[in-house]
Design a protein around this motif. Sequence first.
Motif, short mmCIF file in Angstrom:
data_model
loop_
_atom_site.label_atom_id
_atom_site.label_comp_id
_atom_site.label_asym_id
_atom_site.label_seq_id
_atom_site.Cartn_x
_atom_site.Cartn_y
_atom_site.Cartn_z
N PRO A 115 2.59 -32.08 6.68
CA PRO A 115 3.70 -31.47 7.43
C PRO A 115 3.29 -30.15 8.05
O PRO A 115 2.48 -29.40 7.49
CB PRO A 115 4.77 -31.28 6.35
N THR A 116 3.88 -29.86 9.23
CA THR A 116 3.53 -28.65 9.96
C THR A 116 4.78 -27.96 10.48
O THR A 116 5.56 -28.56 11.23
CB THR A 116 2.63 -28.99 11.16
N PRO A 117 5.02 -26.70 10.15
CA PRO A 117 6.16 -25.98 10.71
C PRO A 117 5.87 -25.51 12.13
O PRO A 117 4.74 -25.13 12.43
CB PRO A 117 6.32 -24.80 9.75
N SER A 173 10.24 -28.40 11.69
CA SER A 173 8.89 -28.82 11.32
C SER A 173 8.63 -30.21 11.86
O SER A 173 9.56 -30.96 12.22
CB SER A 173 8.74 -28.85 9.78
N TYR A 174 7.34 -30.57 11.92
CA TYR A 174 6.91 -31.92 12.27
C TYR A 174 6.20 -32.52 11.05
O TYR A 174 5.62 -31.78 10.24
CB TYR A 174 5.92 -31.89 13.43
N GLY A 175 6.22 -33.84 10.95
CA GLY A 175 5.51 -34.47 9.86
C GLY A 175 5.64 -35.97 9.87
O GLY A 175 6.09 -36.58 10.86
N LYS A 211 18.05 -26.74 8.12
CA LYS A 211 16.75 -26.90 8.78
C LYS A 211 16.53 -28.35 9.18
O LYS A 211 17.15 -29.27 8.62
CB LYS A 211 15.62 -26.44 7.85
N MET A 237 13.61 -31.50 10.71
CA MET A 237 12.23 -31.96 10.74
C MET A 237 12.13 -33.25 11.54
O MET A 237 12.95 -34.16 11.37
CB MET A 237 11.72 -32.19 9.32
N THR A 239 3.81 -35.24 1.72
CA THR A 239 3.54 -33.85 1.36
C THR A 239 2.45 -33.80 0.30
O THR A 239 2.66 -34.28 -0.82
CB THR A 239 4.81 -33.19 0.78
N TRP A 241 3.65 -25.82 2.48
CA TRP A 241 4.78 -26.02 3.40
C TRP A 241 6.08 -26.22 2.64
O TRP A 241 7.13 -25.69 3.01
CB TRP A 241 4.50 -27.24 4.29
N TRP A 275 8.20 -23.13 3.67
CA TRP A 275 9.14 -23.47 4.76
C TRP A 275 10.45 -24.02 4.21
O TRP A 275 11.52 -23.56 4.55
CB TRP A 275 8.50 -24.47 5.72
#
Length: 222
Positions: free
Chosen positions: A82-84, A90-92, A118, A120, A143, A189, A193
């Motif tokens: 996963p990437t914030p 975030s993307y994932g 939040k 994603m 994750t 993450w 995040w």
Amino acid sequence: MRFQTLLAVAGLGSFPLTHAATGKSFTGWDCCKPGCAWQANLRNVQGSPKVCDINNNGLPNALSAKSGCDGGTGYLCDAYVPTPVSDSLSYGFATMGGAANCCKCFLVTWKSGNASGKQMLVQAVNNFEPAGDVKIGDIVILTPGGGNGPNETGCRSQYGKNWGQSGGGVSSGSECANLPQNLQGGCYWRYNWARGAINKWDIEYQQVTCPSRLTSISGCSA
């Protein structure tokens, strides 16, 4: 307005493809070949999910490669971490129930827990059969350090060990330092995040058009 703004930022346009569904979020990372990378699970899908060798290099024979969880050469690529992109988005990638969601993308909004509010964008590259606390409408966010579930051999084969409990994985951000360096960011993450374990938090999600940021990693779309 917030929903449309985030979709615009992600390059998805303003409209979801389906009505919202509800469920709970979980985490997982078993290092096994993604379940969607089998020909039988690819219905109305362009391409197929990327599969890696033990060193995280892409396998050219992804569909026919035997999973590392079964003594083969196919593993979960470290690119699926996963990437914030902001404090609220975030993307994932994810594991979802059954094969019908393979390579589809979803906008997930947390409704409870420390990540409440939040969002994603995830693409389903793996699938599961409901078991224990995980029900058919839930989403397991891929994750590192998130737990290996029933597959004890994958990460042990690829990295020499598993991390944390089989369900839930590591229990704190400090434990992320025990993971290989290429997976640590994806582990942190969750605590930096999402600010917590994520498991059993309420979510709402809708199918959306897949952004190139995800399909360029996975190699598939639906």
